[in-house]
Design an enzyme around this catalytic site. Structure first.
Site, short mmCIF file in Angstrom:
data_model
loop_
_atom_site.label_atom_id
_atom_site.label_comp_id
_atom_site.label_asym_id
_atom_site.label_seq_id
_atom_site.Cartn_x
_atom_site.Cartn_y
_atom_site.Cartn_z
N HIS A 233 -22.63 76.64 74.96
CA HIS A 233 -22.76 76.80 76.40
C HIS A 233 -24.21 76.55 76.80
O HIS A 233 -25.13 76.78 76.01
CB HIS A 233 -22.34 78.22 76.83
N ASP B 116 -13.81 78.48 77.89
CA ASP B 116 -12.80 77.41 77.79
C ASP B 116 -12.08 77.42 76.45
O ASP B 116 -10.97 76.91 76.33
CB ASP B 116 -13.46 76.04 78.00
#
Length: 457
Positions: free
Chosen positions: A335, A394
């Site tokens: 991320h 996700d």
């Protein structure tokens, strides 16, 4: 001379287009070392993932570092909505046994947690806006439906502009009205768009009106399924997914797009369509689909899902561009900000396990868990990384949506149905505080040249 017109398709890459594309490639390349020379932060982030400060916001905060002896060090990630930790907010509405979407939407839009009466009024305001203009489904959604639901959503949003007599009014009350309308309409627009496309493919058409008694999550499941049925756990987990995706600081790509486009003075419909275009990208909202596709490929290639050596070989092949889409990525890992843990993934994971047990998907969940633990180590061995790598939201959201029997075509639209709340809050914040168009600088590298007449070229 043959004057016969050459036949070609508008959707074909012709030899001429190939030639022009080579010119584009030849004349658009920039030496990567120049970015370092001129101190350009590509992606508006430095090597440690710290973003260029481009604005101020009260809406949400993403924290992944803490000060230790005056030095910033990575820590477990935290997400705050209007100063409240997302973990506390989720715990609160779960313990109170009510759905969280409407309560947290109120918080993000208005800056305070509602009491019972305020939440009731807000809920009723959203409910009465769960409607579309007369004949809109027939005239817009049913005509030329797109195979991509994000395109379908964008087209519907832009068409709603034509139905709004005050579409260009950017005063706060009017923009708030438009935003509340869109928050209420998004579930219908995406579900109806999905059904319309399937109808064109020969499937049965069923269009259910949203129920006033149901929450946003319940309505999505009810309108999507022909039998209108869903379990309490399914609705609770989808509601949580909507809450976790509502906002993520001002710097994520689609929210920054919202600020940029809002700063130009344009209308709400154009602004949200621009945000949707950003979210559609596989590096942003489309990432959960890539995770699901990657695991589908993994389950075909890996013969024994419990064999750590076999799973490890698959992950190594991914990073070496020898597997799946040959992009060299393990989707769902890493991320821009979080380097230790993504709080949204941490929250999700607890309930994913519950859902896996209800759906009989324990083996699949165990494979995800193995990859979550193994991937950071494999990436660290194969890549030069500047910060930690961890599973992001996700990683598990695709698994959740598949266990909820949601079609992959709606994975990113569901993200949008949540993030429309954050986009709305940030649009209102930009209009309230900044009356200046966002215009960063790019350093020109091309040398100035004298014009050459046609006969001399």
């Amino acid at each position: 001379m043959d004057n016969k017109k050459k036949e070609f398709s508008l959707f074909e890459v012709t030899p001429e287009i190939e030639h022009f594309a080579r010119l584009c490639d030849q004349n658009n390349g920039i030496d990567k070392e120049l970015y370092t020379k001129y101190e350009v932060k590509r992606g508006l982030r430095d090597l440690n993932g710290k973003g260029v400060l481009a604005g101020l916001t009260n809406i949400s905060d993403v924290c992944a570092k803490k000060l230790v002896d005056g030095v910033e060090v990575p820590c477990a990630g935290n997400l705050y909505y209007r100063g409240y930790n997302i973990k506390d907010l989720v715990k609160g509405f779960l313990e109170d046994k009510h759905f969280g979407f409407e309560e947290i939407a109120y918080l993000l839009l208005f800056g305070e947690l509602p009491n019972e009466k305020e939440l009731e009024v807000f809920h009723d305001t959203l409910v009465e806006r769960r409607t579309l203009p007369p004949t809109f489904v027939r005239d817009v959604i049913m005509k030329a439906p797109s195979r991509d639901m994000m395109i379908s959503l964008s087209r519907s949003i832009l068409n709603l502009y034509s139905y709004d007599d005050k579409a260009d009014d950017t005063t706060i009350p009017n923009v708030l009205r438009q935003c509340l309308n869109l928050i209420s309409e998004f579930p219908m627009l995406m579900v109806y768009g999905y059904h319309a496309y399937n109808y064109r493919l020969g499937e049965d058409l069923f269009i259910y009106a949203p129920s006033q008694e149901l929450s946003t999550a319940e309505n999505i499941l009810m309108m999507l399924r022909e039998d209108r049925k869903y379990t309490e756990l399914e609705a609770k987990i989808l509601d949580m997914a909507l809450v976790l995706h509502m906002d993520h600081g001002g710097g994520n790509n689609s929210t920054f797009t919202t600020h940029v486009v809002t700063s130009s003075g344009t209308d709400t419909y154009s602004t949200i369509a621009a945000a949707l275009a950003s979210l559609k990208g596989p590096k942003h909202g489309g990432a959960n689909i890539k995770v699901t596709q990657m695991f589908e490929d993994m389950k075909k290639v890996v013969k024994d899902w419990k064999d750590e050596d076999e799973v490890r070989r698959y992950l190594c092949n991914l990073l070496e561009k020898n597997g799946f889409d040959r992009k060299g990525l393990i989707y769902g890992m890493g991320h821009a900000i979080y380097s230790v843990s993504d709080p949204r993934a941490d929250i999700f994971k607890v309930f994913v396990k519950q859902l896996a047990q209800e759906k009989g998907c324990e083996e699949e969940y165990a494979l995800y868990e193995m990859v979550e633990n193994m991937a950071p180590k494999v990436i660290a061995e194969k890549r030069k990384i500047y910060k930690g790598v961890n599973a992001n939201v996700d990683f598990y959201s695709g698994l959740v949506y598949s266990m909820l029997d949601l079609p992959p075509a709606l994975y990113t639209p569901i993200f949008a149905a949540a993030r429309i709340v954050g986009w709305s809050a940030h649009r209102l914040e930009e209009l309230r505080n900044v009356d200046k168009i966002i215009r960063p600088a790019y350093k020109p590298l091309a040398e100035h040249r004298e014009y050459v007449r046609m006969e001399d070229r």
